[in-house]
Design a protein around this motif. Structure first.
Motif, PDB file in Angstrom:
ATOM      1  N   GLY A 128     -72.553 -29.237  29.724  1.00 35.13           N
ATOM      2  CA  GLY A 128     -71.629 -30.072  28.797  1.00 35.13           C
ATOM      3  C   GLY A 128     -70.910 -29.376  27.958  1.00 35.13           C
ATOM      4  O   GLY A 128     -71.313 -27.732  28.059  1.00 35.13           O
ATOM      5  N   ARG A 129     -70.066 -29.722  27.230  1.00 34.06           N
ATOM      6  CA  ARG A 129     -69.211 -28.914  26.062  1.00 34.06           C
ATOM      7  C   ARG A 129     -70.090 -28.322  24.996  1.00 34.06           C
ATOM      8  O   ARG A 129     -70.830 -29.065  24.606  1.00 34.06           O
ATOM      9  CB  ARG A 129     -68.059 -29.857  25.718  1.00 34.06           C
ATOM     10  CG  ARG A 129     -66.718 -29.271  25.087  1.00 34.06           C
ATOM     11  CD  ARG A 129     -65.962 -28.704  26.297  1.00 34.06           C
ATOM     12  NE  ARG A 129     -65.699 -29.698  27.212  1.00 34.06           N
ATOM     13  CZ  ARG A 129     -64.833 -30.680  27.297  1.00 34.06           C
ATOM     14  NH1 ARG A 129     -63.891 -30.753  26.347  1.00 34.06           N
ATOM     15  NH2 ARG A 129     -64.503 -31.321  28.431  1.00 34.06           N
ATOM     16  N   ARG A 130     -69.724 -27.234  24.868  1.00 31.65           N
ATOM     17  CA  ARG A 130     -70.380 -26.587  23.733  1.00 31.65           C
ATOM     18  C   ARG A 130     -69.760 -27.000  22.358  1.00 31.65           C
ATOM     19  O   ARG A 130     -68.632 -26.951  22.113  1.00 31.65           O
ATOM     20  CB  ARG A 130     -69.956 -24.902  23.823  1.00 31.65           C
ATOM     21  CG  ARG A 130     -70.696 -24.012  22.717  1.00 31.65           C
ATOM     22  CD  ARG A 130     -72.162 -23.955  23.246  1.00 31.65           C
ATOM     23  NE  ARG A 130     -72.970 -23.176  22.035  1.00 31.65           N
ATOM     24  CZ  ARG A 130     -74.301 -23.191  22.052  1.00 31.65           C
ATOM     25  NH1 ARG A 130     -74.942 -23.745  22.960  1.00 31.65           N
ATOM     26  NH2 ARG A 130     -74.706 -22.605  21.128  1.00 31.65           N
ATOM     27  N   MET A 131     -70.810 -27.222  21.529  1.00 34.44           N
ATOM     28  CA  MET A 131     -70.464 -27.848  20.234  1.00 34.44           C
ATOM     29  C   MET A 131     -70.695 -26.815  19.288  1.00 34.44           C
ATOM     30  O   MET A 131     -71.348 -25.747  19.263  1.00 34.44           O
ATOM     31  CB  MET A 131     -71.432 -29.014  19.951  1.00 34.44           C
ATOM     32  CG  MET A 131     -71.027 -30.198  20.621  1.00 34.44           C
ATOM     33  SD  MET A 131     -72.263 -31.721  20.314  1.00 34.44           S
ATOM     34  CE  MET A 131     -73.409 -31.082  21.602  1.00 34.44           C
ATOM     35  N   ARG A 132     -69.917 -26.916  17.974  1.00 33.05           N
ATOM     36  CA  ARG A 132     -69.949 -25.856  17.139  1.00 33.05           C
ATOM     37  C   ARG A 132     -70.001 -26.637  15.328  1.00 33.05           C
ATOM     38  O   ARG A 132     -69.540 -27.874  15.739  1.00 33.05           O
ATOM     39  CB  ARG A 132     -69.132 -24.801  17.068  1.00 33.05           C
ATOM     40  CG  ARG A 132     -67.653 -25.357  17.106  1.00 33.05           C
ATOM     41  CD  ARG A 132     -66.390 -24.310  17.201  1.00 33.05           C
ATOM     42  NE  ARG A 132     -65.165 -24.761  16.948  1.00 33.05           N
ATOM     43  CZ  ARG A 132     -64.451 -25.553  17.992  1.00 33.05           C
ATOM     44  NH1 ARG A 132     -64.971 -25.661  19.078  1.00 33.05           N
ATOM     45  NH2 ARG A 132     -63.365 -25.991  17.903  1.00 33.05           N
ATOM     46  N   ILE A 133     -70.520 -25.983  14.737  1.00 35.19           N
ATOM     47  CA  ILE A 133     -70.248 -26.545  13.268  1.00 35.19           C
ATOM     48  C   ILE A 133     -69.071 -26.260  12.800  1.00 35.19           C
ATOM     49  O   ILE A 133     -68.376 -25.159  12.732  1.00 35.19           O
ATOM     50  CB  ILE A 133     -71.103 -26.002  12.319  1.00 35.19           C
ATOM     51  CG1 ILE A 133     -72.635 -25.910  12.842  1.00 35.19           C
ATOM     52  CG2 ILE A 133     -71.392 -26.544  10.866  1.00 35.19           C
ATOM     53  CD1 ILE A 133     -73.005 -27.399  13.069  1.00 35.19           C
ATOM     54  N   GLY A 134     -68.215 -27.094  12.103  1.00 38.88           N
ATOM     55  CA  GLY A 134     -66.752 -27.097  11.791  1.00 38.88           C
ATOM     56  C   GLY A 134     -66.772 -26.179  10.493  1.00 38.88           C
ATOM     57  O   GLY A 134     -67.753 -26.022   9.723  1.00 38.88           O
ATOM     58  N   ARG A 183     -67.117 -36.190  24.605  1.00 39.93           N
ATOM     59  CA  ARG A 183     -67.199 -36.841  23.289  1.00 39.93           C
ATOM     60  C   ARG A 183     -68.402 -37.643  23.042  1.00 39.93           C
ATOM     61  O   ARG A 183     -68.948 -37.847  22.021  1.00 39.93           O
ATOM     62  CB  ARG A 183     -65.833 -37.800  23.124  1.00 39.93           C
ATOM     63  CG  ARG A 183     -64.450 -36.986  22.676  1.00 39.93           C
ATOM     64  CD  ARG A 183     -63.415 -38.145  22.345  1.00 39.93           C
ATOM     65  NE  ARG A 183     -62.214 -37.733  22.246  1.00 39.93           N
ATOM     66  CZ  ARG A 183     -61.240 -37.704  23.195  1.00 39.93           C
ATOM     67  NH1 ARG A 183     -61.545 -37.733  24.580  1.00 39.93           N
ATOM     68  NH2 ARG A 183     -60.031 -37.001  22.885  1.00 39.93           N
ATOM     69  N   LEU A 184     -68.824 -38.307  24.060  1.00 37.22           N
ATOM     70  CA  LEU A 184     -70.087 -39.029  24.055  1.00 37.22           C
ATOM     71  C   LEU A 184     -71.249 -38.109  23.725  1.00 37.22           C
ATOM     72  O   LEU A 184     -72.046 -38.586  23.173  1.00 37.22           O
ATOM     73  CB  LEU A 184     -70.329 -39.781  25.315  1.00 37.22           C
ATOM     74  CG  LEU A 184     -69.270 -40.845  25.595  1.00 37.22           C
ATOM     75  CD1 LEU A 184     -69.291 -41.758  26.838  1.00 37.22           C
ATOM     76  CD2 LEU A 184     -69.326 -42.037  24.420  1.00 37.22           C
ATOM     77  N   ARG A 185     -71.138 -36.967  24.431  1.00 36.18           N
ATOM     78  CA  ARG A 185     -72.377 -36.048  24.229  1.00 36.18           C
ATOM     79  C   ARG A 185     -72.384 -35.501  22.884  1.00 36.18           C
ATOM     80  O   ARG A 185     -73.434 -35.506  22.223  1.00 36.18           O
ATOM     81  CB  ARG A 185     -72.251 -34.722  25.105  1.00 36.18           C
ATOM     82  CG  ARG A 185     -73.309 -33.743  25.112  1.00 36.18           C
ATOM     83  CD  ARG A 185     -73.085 -32.890  26.148  1.00 36.18           C
ATOM     84  NE  ARG A 185     -74.305 -32.115  26.217  1.00 36.18           N
ATOM     85  CZ  ARG A 185     -74.045 -30.699  25.687  1.00 36.18           C
ATOM     86  NH1 ARG A 185     -73.226 -30.219  24.747  1.00 36.18           N
ATOM     87  NH2 ARG A 185     -75.409 -29.810  25.752  1.00 36.18           N
ATOM     88  N   THR A 186     -71.233 -35.428  22.073  1.00 36.72           N
ATOM     89  CA  THR A 186     -71.233 -34.781  20.837  1.00 36.72           C
ATOM     90  C   THR A 186     -71.804 -35.936  19.850  1.00 36.72           C
ATOM     91  O   THR A 186     -72.454 -35.728  18.909  1.00 36.72           O
ATOM     92  CB  THR A 186     -69.600 -34.674  20.427  1.00 36.72           C
ATOM     93  OG1 THR A 186     -69.230 -33.577  21.270  1.00 36.72           O
ATOM     94  CG2 THR A 186     -69.731 -33.885  18.983  1.00 36.72           C
ATOM     95  N   GLU A 220     -67.811 -29.992  16.072  1.00 35.71           N
ATOM     96  CA  GLU A 220     -66.486 -29.776  16.779  1.00 35.71           C
ATOM     97  C   GLU A 220     -66.762 -29.575  18.007  1.00 35.71           C
ATOM     98  O   GLU A 220     -67.732 -28.770  18.460  1.00 35.71           O
ATOM     99  CB  GLU A 220     -65.714 -28.934  15.762  1.00 35.71           C
ATOM    100  CG  GLU A 220     -65.298 -29.550  14.432  1.00 35.71           C
ATOM    101  CD  GLU A 220     -64.349 -28.383  13.861  1.00 35.71           C
ATOM    102  OE1 GLU A 220     -64.117 -27.265  14.349  1.00 35.71           O
ATOM    103  OE2 GLU A 220     -63.962 -28.295  12.536  1.00 35.71           O
ATOM    104  N   ILE A 221     -65.766 -29.952  18.992  1.00 33.13           N
ATOM    105  CA  ILE A 221     -65.565 -29.460  20.355  1.00 33.13           C
ATOM    106  C   ILE A 221     -64.097 -29.039  20.895  1.00 33.13           C
ATOM    107  O   ILE A 221     -63.401 -29.874  19.829  1.00 33.13           O
ATOM    108  CB  ILE A 221     -66.222 -30.543  21.413  1.00 33.13           C
ATOM    109  CG1 ILE A 221     -65.522 -31.709  21.276  1.00 33.13           C
ATOM    110  CG2 ILE A 221     -67.696 -30.406  21.215  1.00 33.13           C
ATOM    111  CD1 ILE A 221     -65.823 -32.686  22.522  1.00 33.13           C
TER     112      ILE A 221
END
Length: 434
Positions: A395-401, A361-364, A408-409
């Motif tokens: 870290g977690r892969r992020m994407r566009i909602g 969450r912090l990375r996002t 979003e993750i």
């Protein structure tokens, strides 16, 4: 029959005399090793959070309470007497129950909106909790929180709920126009959350730290979304929400702290006050030291190379974590211990993922803030997000909602939903521009 008895006794004797495996012995030594921390321990302030008592007096009372706790028998199981009254009961409570129904709950994902819809109803609830808010803010003056109570199944726990009540107060301050006060408050809560995670006390403290960080993260973003991207932030917010692996670094000490609590509790539960013949019968199939070593391996695993590799790869830890001690030849003379250990083994499943999700969450949020500041970059948001993730690997892969264009993750621990979403990283000042 005689031969069968001889074989059984021989096997039992060999099993009993088997040494503790080296891996288990190392894990037990790690759990039992001292883990000193620098700075001031704020446990007395946390323990007395709900009461109107000076912290200096709370520290004195805590010493007396710990000594009294040590001298009383363990209270556990059906028919156990209620625990003795605390010395804090002589002081008035400041965590009023009145008005709690209008506060943001721990599962509230839109606390700022929740507050704006209830501004009038919140006036008395906020006024009642001003003293509580001041005591929570003072927790940030300490470096860590570690309980001095002996580790037993009936060990007293501090009340963590007041920490979450103050989130509503910070949202209320922001909504009424005092934006600096609201931002300072939510950033202080994030700092306290970091210290709870890093303290390495019982697992519940670390988990509460991740929960406080999660609620603070959501509220912080809601506040920023209403401000220009270049709005100066209070000093308290300088690094409060940085993705610096602090949540991940809390996994090992929290698991070691929980391991220490479990092992010391097991040792306390096996202090024998029964007649010798009952102790003898109970000890035939229970080797306390070997049982403790088996349990220690389960907790120490989270500090090992395999867990570290999974953390770096952002893989859910519980998929590989030992969930059972299994059965070995040494269990022949320690059947009770092996049964108890195998029952307790799954109890850690899922908790490490809370720390992993908190860091994700912090990375996002870090990516969201960076993208929001790119006001002059006309490239598509997806392209800019991919560039940020290449520059910040891991870290977690992020994407566009798909709805609204936010970030979003996916979450590993889905107890509060399967995903985490942020609004579009757009400066509201640009949206208001002609």
């Amino acid at each position: 029959m005689f031969g069968t008895v001889v074989i059984a006794v021989s096997l039992y004797t060999v099993s009993r005399l088997m040494p503790i495996p080296a891996e288990d012995a190392e894990a037990l030594a790690l759990i039992e090793a001292p883990r000193p921390m620098e700075g001031r321990n704020g446990f007395a302030a946390l323990w007395s959070l709900r009461h109107d008592v000076p912290v200096a007096e709370a520290e004195r009372l805590l010493v007396l309470e710990v000594e009294r706790f040590r001298s009383r028998p363990i209270l556990i199981g059906a028919g156990a007497e209620p625990s003795h009254a605390s010395a804090l009961d002589a002081y008035p409570r400041i965590d009023a129950e009145a008005g709690s129904d209008v506060l943001c709950s721990g599962r509230e994902t839109q606390c700022l909106r929740h507050v704006r819809d209830r501004m009038d109803a919140l006036v008395p609830a906020v006024a009642m909790r001003k003293a509580l808010a001041a005591r929570v803010a003072a927790l940030d003056d300490y470096e860590y929180f570690r309980s001095p109570f002996p580790a037993r199944p009936d060990t007293p726990l501090p009340a963590y709920n007041p920490l979450f009540q103050t989130q509503t107060l910070h949202a209320y301050a922001f909504a009424r126009g005092d934006r600096e006060e609201g931002l300072r408050g939510v950033c202080r809560n994030a700092s306290i959350a970091r210290k709870l995670v890093a303290s390495g006390d019982m697992l519940v403290g670390g988990v509460m730290g991740t929960a406080l960080m999660d609620t603070s993260t959501r509220l912080f973003v809601d506040m920023l979304a209403e401000l220009p991207a270049d709005h100066p932030l209070p000093e308290e917010c300088a690094a409060a929400f940085d993705a610096d692996d602090a949540m991940l670094a809390g996994i090992c000490p929290s698991m070691l702290g929980e391991g220490h609590y479990v092992l010391e509790g097991f040792r306390a539960m096996n202090v024998d006050e029964q007649p010798w013949h009952r102790r003898f019968m109970a000890d035939i199939f229970l080797d306390q030291r070997k049982t403790m070593a088996r349990g220690a391996r389960r907790h120490a695993w989270f500090c090992g190379a395999q867990a570290d590799a999974l953390i770096r790869a952002d893989t859910p830890l519980s998929r590989q974590a030992p969930v059972s001690g299994g059965w070995t030849f040494s269990c022949l003379a320690n059947a009770t211990g092996c049964i108890l250990d195998n029952i307790a083994a799954p109890s850690l499943a899922g908790y490490a993922e809370r720390f992993q999700d908190a860091e994700a969450r912090l990375r996002t949020v870090s990516a969201w803030r960076a993208l929001r500041g790119q006001r002059d970059d006309a490239r598509p948001l997806e392209e800019r997000l991919d560039e940020w993730q290449r520059a910040h690997p891991g870290g977690r892969r992020m994407r566009i909602g798909t709805h609204g264009g936010g970030l979003e993750i996916d979450l590993f621990n889905d107890s509060q939903g399967r995903g985490f979403a942020l609004p579009p990283p757009v400066d509201r000042a640009d949206l208001r521009a002609p």
